[in-house]
Write a protein that holds these residues in place. Structure first.
Motif: not given
Length: 168
Positions: A69-71, A112, A140-143, A145-146, A149
């Motif tokens: 998942e990336a923002f 997202r 890009s910002n790779i997730v 840890q969430t 949500d």
């Protein structure tokens, strides 16, 4: 647009439905201490007023094979005609983009993105995103840890605001 006025019972209905969308009307009525017919009337009114837009299932992305998942922040070239409309149309065709927002700040868009793995994500960025009309810069910002949500609406804040308005 003005927010719709909801009472505490409406807020309790909404809070339960956000967590348990498949609850039966009978169980919902029992949970919020209403008769089933009164509960159903309120529920239908909330639907008619547009407070409840739709019902959906929440899917586990990892079980379905989406490990990344990336923002993504996207900056555009403003010198091209219809750059916003053209980009908005392009991203509607990309299933990897599960959220897209026009934002303030240094970039124009925040996306997202879900991908099966790093190779899938790289292919998306290189073959779709960088080739979109008007794209100038991508960050890009790779997730990793969430922490939270929750796509719902904080119904408890609606209830508090309704209580303050009623007590004024």
């Amino acid at each position: 647009m003005n927010a719709i006025s909801l009472d505490a019972t409406d807020c309790r209905i909404l809070a339960v439905l956000q967590n348990e969308g498949r609850i039966s009307n009978l169980d919902l009525a029992d949970r919020i201490s209403l008769s089933p017919s009164a509960c159903l009337r309120r529920l239908r009114l909330l639907e008619e007023q547009g407070v409840i837009e739709r019902y959906r299932a929440c899917l586990n992305r990892e079980v379905l094979g989406f490990e990344l998942e990336a923002f993504v922040q996207v900056s555009m070239r403003n010198d091209q005609q219809n750059w916003h409309e053209r980009f908005a149309q392009a991203l509607r065709d990309w299933p990897e983009v599960v959220g897209a927002y026009v934002v303030t700040g240094e970039t124009h868009y925040l996306l997202r993105v879900l991908a099966h793995n790093l190779k899938h994500y790289s292919d998306f960025v290189l073959n779709k995103l960088y080739n979109a009309p008007g794209v100038m810069d991508i960050r890009s910002n790779i997730v990793l840890q969430t922490l939270k949500d929750d796509t719902g609406v904080p119904v408890d804040l609606v209830a508090r605001a309704a209580g303050k308005a009623g007590g004024s």
